[in-house]
Design a protein around this motif. Structure first.
Motif, PDB file in Angstrom:
ATOM      1  N   MET A 159       0.841  -1.193   0.000  1.00  0.00           N
ATOM      2  CA  MET A 159       0.000   0.000   0.000  1.00  0.00           C
ATOM      3  C   MET A 159       0.879   1.247   0.000  1.00  0.00           C
ATOM      4  O   MET A 159       1.814   1.374   0.795  1.00  0.00           O
ATOM      5  N   THR A 160       0.589   2.158  -0.918  1.00  0.00           N
ATOM      6  CA  THR A 160       1.311   3.423  -0.952  1.00  0.00           C
ATOM      7  C   THR A 160       0.937   4.272   0.250  1.00  0.00           C
ATOM      8  O   THR A 160      -0.240   4.431   0.574  1.00  0.00           O
ATOM      9  N   LYS A 161       1.941   4.816   0.908  1.00  0.00           N
ATOM     10  CA  LYS A 161       1.682   5.643   2.076  1.00  0.00           C
ATOM     11  C   LYS A 161       2.147   7.073   1.839  1.00  0.00           C
ATOM     12  O   LYS A 161       3.145   7.317   1.161  1.00  0.00           O
ATOM     13  N   ASN A 162       1.387   7.984   2.393  1.00  0.00           N
ATOM     14  CA  ASN A 162       1.720   9.402   2.323  1.00  0.00           C
ATOM     15  C   ASN A 162       2.139   9.877   3.707  1.00  0.00           C
ATOM     16  O   ASN A 162       1.638   9.391   4.722  1.00  0.00           O
ATOM     17  N   PHE A 163       3.051  10.847   3.715  1.00  0.00           N
ATOM     18  CA  PHE A 163       3.624  11.287   4.985  1.00  0.00           C
ATOM     19  C   PHE A 163       3.514  12.796   5.160  1.00  0.00           C
ATOM     20  O   PHE A 163       3.610  13.559   4.197  1.00  0.00           O
ATOM     21  N   VAL A 164       3.327  13.190   6.414  1.00  0.00           N
ATOM     22  CA  VAL A 164       3.372  14.591   6.812  1.00  0.00           C
ATOM     23  C   VAL A 164       4.247  14.677   8.056  1.00  0.00           C
ATOM     24  O   VAL A 164       4.049  13.935   9.022  1.00  0.00           O
ATOM     25  N   PHE A 165       5.220  15.574   8.026  1.00  0.00           N
ATOM     26  CA  PHE A 165       6.070  15.805   9.185  1.00  0.00           C
ATOM     27  C   PHE A 165       5.818  17.218   9.689  1.00  0.00           C
ATOM     28  O   PHE A 165       5.899  18.183   8.927  1.00  0.00           O
ATOM     29  N   ILE A 166       5.502  17.338  10.976  1.00  0.00           N
ATOM     30  CA  ILE A 166       5.233  18.631  11.589  1.00  0.00           C
ATOM     31  C   ILE A 166       6.429  18.998  12.447  1.00  0.00           C
ATOM     32  O   ILE A 166       6.781  18.281  13.388  1.00  0.00           O
ATOM     33  N   VAL A 167       7.068  20.118  12.106  1.00  0.00           N
ATOM     34  CA  VAL A 167       8.303  20.519  12.778  1.00  0.00           C
ATOM     35  C   VAL A 167       8.148  21.917  13.367  1.00  0.00           C
ATOM     36  O   VAL A 167       7.340  22.719  12.900  1.00  0.00           O
ATOM     37  N   SER A 168       8.928  22.185  14.401  1.00  0.00           N
ATOM     38  CA  SER A 168       8.861  23.486  15.066  1.00  0.00           C
ATOM     39  C   SER A 168       9.981  23.538  16.089  1.00  0.00           C
ATOM     40  O   SER A 168      10.900  22.715  16.057  1.00  0.00           O
ATOM     41  N   GLY A 169       9.868  24.477  17.013  1.00  0.00           N
ATOM     42  CA  GLY A 169      10.797  24.518  18.132  1.00  0.00           C
ATOM     43  C   GLY A 169      10.200  23.866  19.366  1.00  0.00           C
ATOM     44  O   GLY A 169      10.741  23.984  20.458  1.00  0.00           O
ATOM     45  N   GLY A 170       9.065  23.174  19.195  1.00  0.00           N
ATOM     46  CA  GLY A 170       8.342  22.654  20.338  1.00  0.00           C
ATOM     47  C   GLY A 170       7.491  23.750  20.964  1.00  0.00           C
ATOM     48  O   GLY A 170       7.561  24.913  20.577  1.00  0.00           O
ATOM     49  N   ARG A 171       6.633  23.400  21.905  1.00  0.00           N
ATOM     50  CA  ARG A 171       5.729  24.348  22.563  1.00  0.00           C
ATOM     51  C   ARG A 171       4.852  25.055  21.536  1.00  0.00           C
ATOM     52  O   ARG A 171       4.546  26.240  21.664  1.00  0.00           O
ATOM     53  N   THR A 172       4.457  24.328  20.494  1.00  0.00           N
ATOM     54  CA  THR A 172       3.673  24.930  19.407  1.00  0.00           C
ATOM     55  C   THR A 172       2.469  24.070  19.035  1.00  0.00           C
ATOM     56  O   THR A 172       1.976  24.134  17.909  1.00  0.00           O
ATOM     57  N   GLY A 173       2.009  23.234  19.955  1.00  0.00           N
ATOM     58  CA  GLY A 173       0.852  22.394  19.669  1.00  0.00           C
ATOM     59  C   GLY A 173       1.200  21.062  19.041  1.00  0.00           C
ATOM     60  O   GLY A 173       0.313  20.379  18.521  1.00  0.00           O
ATOM     61  N   THR A 174       2.469  20.673  19.076  1.00  0.00           N
ATOM     62  CA  THR A 174       2.852  19.413  18.442  1.00  0.00           C
ATOM     63  C   THR A 174       2.180  18.214  19.096  1.00  0.00           C
ATOM     64  O   THR A 174       1.829  17.248  18.414  1.00  0.00           O
ATOM     65  N   ASN A 175       2.005  18.261  20.405  1.00  0.00           N
ATOM     66  CA  ASN A 175       1.299  17.180  21.100  1.00  0.00           C
ATOM     67  C   ASN A 175      -0.145  17.113  20.624  1.00  0.00           C
ATOM     68  O   ASN A 175      -0.697  16.033  20.392  1.00  0.00           O
ATOM     69  N   PHE A 176      -0.771  18.264  20.462  1.00  0.00           N
ATOM     70  CA  PHE A 176      -2.140  18.337  19.968  1.00  0.00           C
ATOM     71  C   PHE A 176      -2.258  17.677  18.591  1.00  0.00           C
ATOM     72  O   PHE A 176      -3.157  16.875  18.344  1.00  0.00           O
ATOM     73  N   PHE A 177      -1.344  18.026  17.685  1.00  0.00           N
ATOM     74  CA  PHE A 177      -1.408  17.470  16.334  1.00  0.00           C
ATOM     75  C   PHE A 177      -1.266  15.949  16.350  1.00  0.00           C
ATOM     76  O   PHE A 177      -1.993  15.233  15.662  1.00  0.00           O
ATOM     77  N   GLY A 178      -0.307  15.469  17.141  1.00  0.00           N
ATOM     78  CA  GLY A 178      -0.103  14.032  17.201  1.00  0.00           C
ATOM     79  C   GLY A 178      -1.271  13.298  17.804  1.00  0.00           C
ATOM     80  O   GLY A 178      -1.580  12.162  17.424  1.00  0.00           O
ATOM     81  N   THR A 179      -1.958  13.923  18.743  1.00  0.00           N
ATOM     82  CA  THR A 179      -3.085  13.297  19.428  1.00  0.00           C
ATOM     83  C   THR A 179      -4.377  13.392  18.636  1.00  0.00           C
ATOM     84  O   THR A 179      -5.195  12.459  18.650  1.00  0.00           O
ATOM     85  N   THR A 180      -4.568  14.481  17.908  1.00  0.00           N
ATOM     86  CA  THR A 180      -5.872  14.811  17.344  1.00  0.00           C
ATOM     87  C   THR A 180      -6.060  14.493  15.865  1.00  0.00           C
ATOM     88  O   THR A 180      -7.145  14.063  15.455  1.00  0.00           O
ATOM     89  N   LEU A 181      -5.048  14.697  15.041  1.00  0.00           N
ATOM     90  CA  LEU A 181      -5.258  14.613  13.591  1.00  0.00           C
ATOM     91  C   LEU A 181      -5.766  13.248  13.141  1.00  0.00           C
ATOM     92  O   LEU A 181      -6.577  13.149  12.225  1.00  0.00           O
ATOM     93  N   GLY A 182      -5.283  12.192  13.771  1.00  0.00           N
ATOM     94  CA  GLY A 182      -5.751  10.861  13.412  1.00  0.00           C
ATOM     95  C   GLY A 182      -7.207  10.631  13.731  1.00  0.00           C
ATOM     96  O   GLY A 182      -7.837   9.719  13.175  1.00  0.00           O
ATOM     97  N   GLN A 183      -7.767  11.453  14.595  1.00  0.00           N
ATOM     98  CA  GLN A 183      -9.170  11.318  14.980  1.00  0.00           C
ATOM     99  C   GLN A 183     -10.104  12.063  14.041  1.00  0.00           C
ATOM    100  O   GLN A 183     -11.287  11.751  13.972  1.00  0.00           O
ATOM    101  N   VAL A 184      -9.595  13.066  13.330  1.00  0.00           N
ATOM    102  CA  VAL A 184     -10.467  13.890  12.494  1.00  0.00           C
ATOM    103  C   VAL A 184     -10.205  13.730  10.998  1.00  0.00           C
ATOM    104  O   VAL A 184     -10.957  14.232  10.173  1.00  0.00           O
ATOM    105  N   ILE A 185      -9.122  13.025  10.632  1.00  0.00           N
ATOM    106  CA  ILE A 185      -8.812  12.764   9.228  1.00  0.00           C
ATOM    107  C   ILE A 185      -8.980  11.278   8.971  1.00  0.00           C
ATOM    108  O   ILE A 185      -8.454  10.445   9.703  1.00  0.00           O
ATOM    109  N   THR A 186      -9.727  10.922   7.933  1.00  0.00           N
ATOM    110  CA  THR A 186      -9.959   9.514   7.622  1.00  0.00           C
ATOM    111  C   THR A 186      -8.681   8.847   7.132  1.00  0.00           C
ATOM    112  O   THR A 186      -7.855   9.471   6.454  1.00  0.00           O
TER     113      THR A 186
END
Length: 314
Positions: free
Chosen positions: A1-28
């Motif tokens: 199966m072909t997989k697509n990737f998204v990497f979210i980068v920053s200096g931290g303290r920018t909602g990275t925990n939120f993205f990791g916790t939430t995006l899988g719940q709202v994107i099919t």
């Protein structure tokens, strides 16, 4: 199966925990994760995550090779920025694949979003491993970012979990920043954090300018303004991959829940010393002003009246 990737980068303290916790719940058909193999302080995150990491990646990867600086995205990034690899980075590319191929193959979803700020140090070689991956950069006002880091603790202070594990954080010496390398040990936590913000966003901005699959967003637009324009643009960017577009259900309050927040007032630069204001402006000013930070009359007045920006506290 072909997989697509998204990497979210920053200096931290920018909602990275939120993205990791939430995006899988709202994107099919999406699996999102926050710092999958970062050995985090169980006192803050609990032992459940640590145990899960050992089960997924093994003790050798999580502990032994990390101490030997053979594993861990942080270690690879620092080695790369320090110039430890050959010109074509073939060994580094092989090491990155060894970190992720088996793990990604075990995930059933076809869209994988990894929110891990340490990837910022490997952006120049990311395309050699993930040619079509989307990269999301999240920038935050350095004044609130530095204060949030101080409030949260654990970076450059006595409770620094990385140092307690025998690891190291990025330093000016690693990137040949001679201006601050000799003064690093005598710099305050505040000053070191200013430098962290500067080097992180210099690297992210440099990559974003040259890479059409990278988009940069402001933390404040996503989490504090209340406007949905930037949020919708972010989800559109994350979910469109060539001929495949992933559906998502973006509820109005999906950004209202904050994860891993720090304690204390994060907007107290008005109470900073002139020396701290001058130091931050000197290091962070060009990038912060480009993104609309530091344009308040009071900040301009204070920073213009401050003492020498190159003064290092000892």
């Amino acid at each position: 199966m072909t997989k697509n990737f998204v990497f979210i980068v920053s200096g931290g303290r920018t909602g990275t925990n939120f993205f990791g916790t939430t995006l899988g719940q709202v994107i099919t058909d999406c699996f999102s994760v926050h710092e999958p193999d970062a050995l985090v302080d169980p006192r803050k995150f609990g032992w459940k995550k640590t145990i899960s990491q050992f089960q997924t990646f093994g003790v050798r990867h999580m502990i032994i090779d990390r101490v030997l600086k053979k594993s861990g995205i942080r270690n690879l990034a620092q080695q790369f920025l320090n110039g430890d690899y050959n010109d074509d980075n073939s060994i580094l590319i092989q090491n990155i694949r060894a970190h992720r191929e088996k793990y990604h193959a075990s995930i059933s979803e076809s869209l994988i979003v990894e929110s891990y700020f340490q990837w910022f140090g490997l952006l120049p070689v990311l395309r050699s491993v993930y040619p079509q991956a989307k990269v999301v950069g999240v920038i935050r006002d350095p004044r609130t970012w530095v204060q949030s880091r101080i409030n949260y603790r654990g970076q450059h202070d006595k409770s620094d979990w990385i140092k307690l594990l025998g690891q190291s954080r990025l330093t000016p010496a690693m990137v040949n920043d001679h201006e601050y390398a000799n003064e690093w040990n005598s710099m305050t936590v505040f000053q070191k954090l200013c430098w962290d913000w500067k080097i992180t966003y210099e690297l992210i901005e440099s990559f974003a300018k040259a890479d059409p699959l990278c988009s940069l967003y402001k933390f404040e637009d996503l989490f504090e303004s209340g406007s949905t324009k930037e949020r919708l643009d972010l989800f559109k960017f994350i979910t469109e991959h060539g001929h495949k577009t992933y559906k998502y259900d973006l509820e109005a309050d999906v950004f209202s829940t904050r994860h891993n927040t720090s304690k204390g007032n994060s907007n107290i630069w008005q109470n900073w010393s002139d020396e701290d204001i001058a130091f931050l402006k000197n290091l962070c000013g060009p990038i912060m002003e480009k993104h609309g930070y530091g344009l308040e009359p009071q900040w301009i007045e204070r920073s213009n009246q401050s003492s020498s920006p190159m003064q290092i506290a000892v």
